[in-house]
Design a protein around this motif. Structure first.
Motif, PDB file in Angstrom:
ATOM      1  N   SER A   1       0.007  11.551  -0.831  1.00  0.00           N
ATOM      2  CA  SER A   1       0.351  11.902   0.435  1.00  0.00           C
ATOM      3  C   SER A   1      -0.859  12.136   1.633  1.00  0.00           C
ATOM      4  O   SER A   1      -0.322  12.230   2.784  1.00  0.00           O
ATOM      5  CB  SER A   1       1.244  13.237   0.625  1.00  0.00           C
ATOM      6  N   SER A   2      -1.914  12.421   1.167  1.00  0.00           N
ATOM      7  CA  SER A   2      -3.090  12.480   1.951  1.00  0.00           C
ATOM      8  C   SER A   2      -4.248  11.902   1.449  1.00  0.00           C
ATOM      9  O   SER A   2      -5.266  12.204   1.328  1.00  0.00           O
ATOM     10  CB  SER A   2      -3.284  13.881   2.031  1.00  0.00           C
ATOM     11  N   PRO A   3      -4.363  10.701   1.737  1.00  0.00           N
ATOM     12  CA  PRO A   3      -5.393   9.747   1.429  1.00  0.00           C
ATOM     13  C   PRO A   3      -6.391   9.573   2.675  1.00  0.00           C
ATOM     14  O   PRO A   3      -6.281   9.944   3.525  1.00  0.00           O
ATOM     15  CB  PRO A   3      -4.852   8.020   1.380  1.00  0.00           C
TER      16      PRO A   3
ATOM     17  N   LEU B   1       0.777  -1.118   0.173  1.00  0.00           N
ATOM     18  CA  LEU B   1      -0.055  -0.054   0.047  1.00  0.00           C
ATOM     19  C   LEU B   1       0.717   1.344  -0.058  1.00  0.00           C
ATOM     20  O   LEU B   1       0.575   2.134  -0.814  1.00  0.00           O
ATOM     21  CB  LEU B   1      -0.858  -0.057   1.204  1.00  0.00           C
ATOM     22  N   GLY B   2       1.864   1.401   0.873  1.00  0.00           N
ATOM     23  CA  GLY B   2       2.482   2.630   0.812  1.00  0.00           C
ATOM     24  C   GLY B   2       3.483   2.996  -0.212  1.00  0.00           C
ATOM     25  O   GLY B   2       3.387   3.975  -0.502  1.00  0.00           O
TER      26      GLY B   2
ATOM     27  N   GLN C   1      -5.128  -2.040  12.076  1.00  0.00           N
ATOM     28  CA  GLN C   1      -3.671  -2.282  12.354  1.00  0.00           C
ATOM     29  C   GLN C   1      -2.852  -2.290  11.325  1.00  0.00           C
ATOM     30  O   GLN C   1      -1.853  -1.831  10.988  1.00  0.00           O
ATOM     31  CB  GLN C   1      -3.357  -3.228  13.821  1.00  0.00           C
ATOM     32  N   GLN C   2      -3.162  -3.247  10.483  1.00  0.00           N
ATOM     33  CA  GLN C   2      -2.301  -3.590   9.402  1.00  0.00           C
ATOM     34  C   GLN C   2      -2.398  -2.452   8.293  1.00  0.00           C
ATOM     35  O   GLN C   2      -1.263  -2.274   7.613  1.00  0.00           O
ATOM     36  CB  GLN C   2      -2.863  -4.982   8.495  1.00  0.00           C
ATOM     37  N   LEU C   3      -3.563  -1.640   8.197  1.00  0.00           N
ATOM     38  CA  LEU C   3      -3.662  -0.870   7.413  1.00  0.00           C
ATOM     39  C   LEU C   3      -2.647   0.414   7.860  1.00  0.00           C
ATOM     40  O   LEU C   3      -2.057   1.117   7.001  1.00  0.00           O
ATOM     41  CB  LEU C   3      -4.965  -0.328   7.294  1.00  0.00           C
TER      42      LEU C   3
ATOM     43  N   GLY D   1       2.207   3.856   7.888  1.00  0.00           N
ATOM     44  CA  GLY D   1       3.134   4.152   8.613  1.00  0.00           C
ATOM     45  C   GLY D   1       4.795   4.054   7.817  1.00  0.00           C
ATOM     46  O   GLY D   1       5.400   4.598   8.019  1.00  0.00           O
ATOM     47  N   SER D   2       4.724   2.793   7.207  1.00  0.00           N
ATOM     48  CA  SER D   2       5.816   2.262   6.384  1.00  0.00           C
ATOM     49  C   SER D   2       6.449   3.275   5.533  1.00  0.00           C
ATOM     50  O   SER D   2       7.597   3.391   5.087  1.00  0.00           O
ATOM     51  CB  SER D   2       5.741   0.912   5.968  1.00  0.00           C
ATOM     52  N   ALA D   3       5.242   3.879   4.841  1.00  0.00           N
ATOM     53  CA  ALA D   3       5.495   4.990   3.850  1.00  0.00           C
ATOM     54  C   ALA D   3       5.721   6.555   4.385  1.00  0.00           C
ATOM     55  O   ALA D   3       5.665   7.233   3.541  1.00  0.00           O
ATOM     56  CB  ALA D   3       4.579   4.902   2.654  1.00  0.00           C
ATOM     57  N   GLY D   4       5.572   6.642   5.731  1.00  0.00           N
ATOM     58  CA  GLY D   4       5.317   8.096   6.323  1.00  0.00           C
ATOM     59  C   GLY D   4       4.116   8.450   6.046  1.00  0.00           C
ATOM     60  O   GLY D   4       4.106   9.813   5.956  1.00  0.00           O
ATOM     61  N   ILE D   5       2.977   8.093   5.932  1.00  0.00           N
ATOM     62  CA  ILE D   5       1.625   8.620   5.428  1.00  0.00           C
ATOM     63  C   ILE D   5       0.817   8.332   6.729  1.00  0.00           C
ATOM     64  O   ILE D   5       0.523   7.426   7.202  1.00  0.00           O
ATOM     65  CB  ILE D   5       1.073   7.839   4.081  1.00  0.00           C
ATOM     66  N   THR D   6       0.045   9.163   6.716  1.00  0.00           N
ATOM     67  CA  THR D   6      -0.949   9.361   7.887  1.00  0.00           C
ATOM     68  C   THR D   6      -2.256   9.769   6.881  1.00  0.00           C
ATOM     69  O   THR D   6      -2.703  10.450   6.303  1.00  0.00           O
ATOM     70  CB  THR D   6      -1.025  10.543   8.932  1.00  0.00           C
TER      71      THR D   6
END
Length: 386
Positions: free
Chosen positions: A55-57, A45-46, A71-73, A78-83
């Protein structure tokens, strides 16, 4: 005079060629921009969000999916630094629900639909309203909505209220078969039930000269995909259902069955067209008890009705019904908790079915009386199945 006659002959040939060309129809087929499937696919995903410049989904999902796989999502984001911005789906894909979530999602550059069919369709509606990219992450394989650009709208009474379309198919369809296999096996079987209809519906739409969901006749490729969908489920469906039921984990049979029920089925229906099996859902979802069943379960029974309406050989109908029964799909009204359906109920189902836009994609053609008769015959076939 000879020259004039020659010109007339040549002109007649030219006009005949033009007339033949004019009868050759433009044909369309549609695909998602990217299709990714496999165990642990959510971890992609990331990287996919970065590749698509997001950067803002905004993520549309319900409470059940958030609890089961949220949590998986979050880890994948998080692995891509995206919130991501989480939008709570309340359970029904209505116009009001879409409008409300679209207002909450203002400013998002990607909408992610994480859930089942109604969550997915709601996410499509939000992406359409915002004019942004769309990623579909199905949590169950209960129907073929992930790949299509269709948005099936319901009202608050859970009845089908209409269909809208996006300009294009989803940009990404990300299918994590670990997540799919952990969902209740009933959802998995329902997806196969939905997919099994596509071969017959695409055939009937083509024979009737009908149009697909792009407004054109189907390409042969779409019908080939629908045929391959059916063949794949016949080959792998039972093994896949048993694997999900016994182990809640994917194997090769599950992978092949998911590819059929999500990808091949989605391409087959949208670019091939629909017929009676799906027209019947207009009537079934208006029934107070039948409306509580899954879309794929209703379509599975509807396909048996369609085979009868097509006047297919009795042994072919029986063989198909037996296969559906082996997958745990309904083959009679009693399987859907309707134990004594009345003539008035059947007429109401048939009237709403005959108002569906693709009811004309059937040979021989159907009217209310014929649909009622085929419903009764399908139910009788199911009750006598052995």
């Amino acid at each position: 005079m000879a020259n004039w006659s020659a010109w007339m002959v040549a002109g007649g040939i030219f006009i005949g060629v033009i007339e033949r060309i004019s009868k050759m129809a433009i044909k369309t087929i549609g695909f998602p921009g990217r299709y990714v499937q496999g165990p642990g696919a959510i971890r992609e995903l990331g990287g996919l969000l970065k590749e698509f410049g997001s950067s803002s989904p905004a993520i549309v999902m319900d409470d059940i999916v958030r609890q089961a796989a949220g949590q998986q999502l979050q880890e994948a984001l998080g692995s891509a630094g995206i919130t991501g911005r989480h939008l709570r789906f309340a359970g029904e894909c209505t116009k009001a629900a879409i409008d409300g979530l679209a207002a909450e999602a203002a400013g998002a550059d990607m909408v992610i639909g994480f859930g089942g069919g109604k969550t997915i369709d709601t996410a499509k509606g939000v992406a359409k309203a915002l004019g942004c990219r769309l990623m579909i992450l199905p949590s169950i394989a209960s129907n073929d909505s992930p790949t299509s650009r269709l948005i099936v709208l319901y009202n608050e009474q859970h009845m089908v209220a209409g269909v809208e379309v996006m300009v294009r198919n989803p940009d990404v369809v990300l299918v994590d078969t670990d997540i799919i296999a952990r969902a209740p096996v009933r959802f998995f079987a329902a997806g196969l039930g939905d997919a099994l209809s596509k071969k017959f519906e695409a055939q009937q739409c083509h024979i009737a000269g009908g149009k697909n969901f792009f407004g054109t006749p189907s390409l042969a490729t779409a019908r080939l995909l629908a045929d391959r969908c059916y063949e794949t489920i016949l080959e792998f469906g039972r093994q896949a259902v048993e694997q999900v039921r016994a182990h809640a984990a994917p194997n090769e049979a599950v992978e092949r069955a998911v590819e059929a029920s999500v990808l091949l089925s989605g391409l087959g229906f949208e670019s091939g067209g629909l017929s009676l099996s799906h027209a019947l859902t207009r009537g079934f979802t208006a029934h107070p008890v039948l409306s509580t069943f899954l879309h794929g379960e209703l379509v599975a029974f509807g396909t048996i009705v369609q085979l009868i309406a097509e006047n297919r050989p009795e042994e072919e109908v029986r063989s198909h019904a037996l296969f559906c029964h082996s997958l745990g799909l309904p083959v009679r009204f009693a399987d859907m908790r309707v134990f004594d359906i009345s003539q008035a109920e059947l007429i109401d189902i048939a009237e709403k079915t005959c108002a569906a836009p693709y009811i004309g994609h059937l040979t021989p053609s159907a009217d209310v009386a014929r649909v009622v008769d085929c419903l009764r015959r399908a139910d009788r076939r199911g009750r006598n199945l052995s």
